[in-house]
Design a protein around this motif. Sequence first.
Motif, PDB file in Angstrom:
ATOM      1  N   ASP A  79       0.838  -1.205   0.000  1.00  0.00           N
ATOM      2  CA  ASP A  79       0.000   0.000   0.000  1.00  0.00           C
ATOM      3  C   ASP A  79       0.870   1.250   0.000  1.00  0.00           C
ATOM      4  N   ASP A  80       1.893   1.256  -0.861  1.00  0.00           N
ATOM      5  CA  ASP A  80       2.817   2.380  -0.902  1.00  0.00           C
ATOM      6  C   ASP A  80       3.063   2.765  -2.350  1.00  0.00           C
ATOM      7  N   TRP A  81       3.917   3.767  -2.565  1.00  0.00           N
ATOM      8  CA  TRP A  81       4.253   4.209  -3.919  1.00  0.00           C
ATOM      9  C   TRP A  81       5.641   4.808  -3.908  1.00  0.00           C
ATOM     10  N   ARG A  82       6.155   5.114  -5.114  1.00  0.00           N
ATOM     11  CA  ARG A  82       7.559   5.523  -5.230  1.00  0.00           C
ATOM     12  C   ARG A  82       7.873   6.795  -4.465  1.00  0.00           C
ATOM     13  N   GLY A  83       6.896   7.655  -4.269  1.00  0.00           N
ATOM     14  CA  GLY A  83       7.140   8.915  -3.580  1.00  0.00           C
ATOM     15  C   GLY A  83       7.364   8.781  -2.093  1.00  0.00           C
ATOM     16  N   ASN A  84       7.209   7.567  -1.543  1.00  0.00           N
ATOM     17  CA  ASN A  84       7.383   7.364  -0.094  1.00  0.00           C
ATOM     18  C   ASN A  84       8.530   6.429   0.256  1.00  0.00           C
ATOM     19  N   ILE A  85       9.372   6.058  -0.695  1.00  0.00           N
ATOM     20  CA  ILE A  85      10.417   5.085  -0.378  1.00  0.00           C
ATOM     21  C   ILE A  85      11.374   5.641   0.685  1.00  0.00           C
ATOM     22  N   THR A  86      11.841   4.745   1.536  1.00  0.00           N
ATOM     23  CA  THR A  86      12.789   5.104   2.607  1.00  0.00           C
ATOM     24  C   THR A  86      13.888   4.043   2.663  1.00  0.00           C
TER      25      THR A  86
END
Length: 401
Positions: free
Chosen positions: A174-181
């Motif tokens: 439930d994530d996307w590239r703009g939130n990678i850590t």
Amino acid sequence: MRSRLPLLAIFPVTVLSVVLGTPFLLGDHPVRWEGGSALPKLVLDTSSDSSPSPASPKAAAPAPTTLRVTEPWKPGMPQWGVQIYWEEEPQKRSSDFIEKQAEKQAKYLVGLGANSVSISFPFFTKSPTSNTLTAEAKTPSPERLRTVLHVFQKAGFRTTVRPVMDERALIRTDDWRGNITPASNSAWFTSYGKFLAPYLAVAQAEKANTFVVATELNSMEGKPGWEKLVTAAEKTYKGEISYDANWDNYVSGRIDMPVSHLGVDAYFPVKVPDTASVRTLVDGWNTWLDRKSTGPLPKITVAEAGIGAMDGAYHAPGDFYARRAVNPEVQATWYTAVCQVVRERRMSGVYWWSIHFDDDPNTPPDDRHASRLDFAGRPLTERAIKTCFSSAYAGPGTPAN
């Protein structure tokens, strides 16, 4: 010499808060929504003209066999472009197929009046915290990219190379590239640099005009590793290095990236009915853009613009999954409005999202399965694009009318 992209302060205006909710796809990727004076000319060999009659469903789709941009893009001219999204198929096609498919797309784009094309293609990561970025089966090889770039260059197009992080592994969480850590920023940048290196070499060899070093990586913007990565890229590639920001971060945050140009993936929601006029949609876009800066935006390119040809699309232009009732007028009106914004704000150009590399652009989309964002083969939208690309707007360096 590269200079750091000048950043515009957000002017104090009436604040419209952006509440980020569940991610939706923009084209192939999710974001978070709340609920010279000359234009390209065409040379046509009419001896083999097989264009359909005006009554044909394909009337707006160009069909001639020998089309070429005869006045290529030059600095100061608007970039009138299309994003070609290219994924390799599980059973790898022949090099001959790839070349012929690129030629088919080039003929179609020239028929629209385009002078620019951006080749977007996927690379992969395993999770939001992964330090490793890889080419996988769906990633075109550098050698095949060289073939496609050569076809578009030969046809007279301005070319952009644009790797885009695929999100299938991220959507599972439930994530996307703009939130990678990434667990280690240093390891992530090392891995990314290794992935980019052969594509930068091909972009240089084929004289691509722009290389988009990253797209929509909100959480990674401003990280210190970009300086080293871009400096290394510049040793191989001598063209324009760009970054494409997501629309939400563009209007609400400081885009701190050491690049020479900024693009925006522009899917600004405008909460108006399907019957809204072009002027109403233009005003909606300007409301968003004014949150960043008022007036002309000559250093900004709309790197992605698109919308579903369906009811209710103005509220979420990049919703890739929805399959509401088909409404071609919604898509065509949006394209007309976006083009007007580009001209009024003196922007450097627009790239429409998108055409899949393997598709036949002269065939109407099968709306039982195709994304509503597909525009090739939709006569009303094709007419809007052709009108846009043949407009009197000479480019961001010219005075406004």
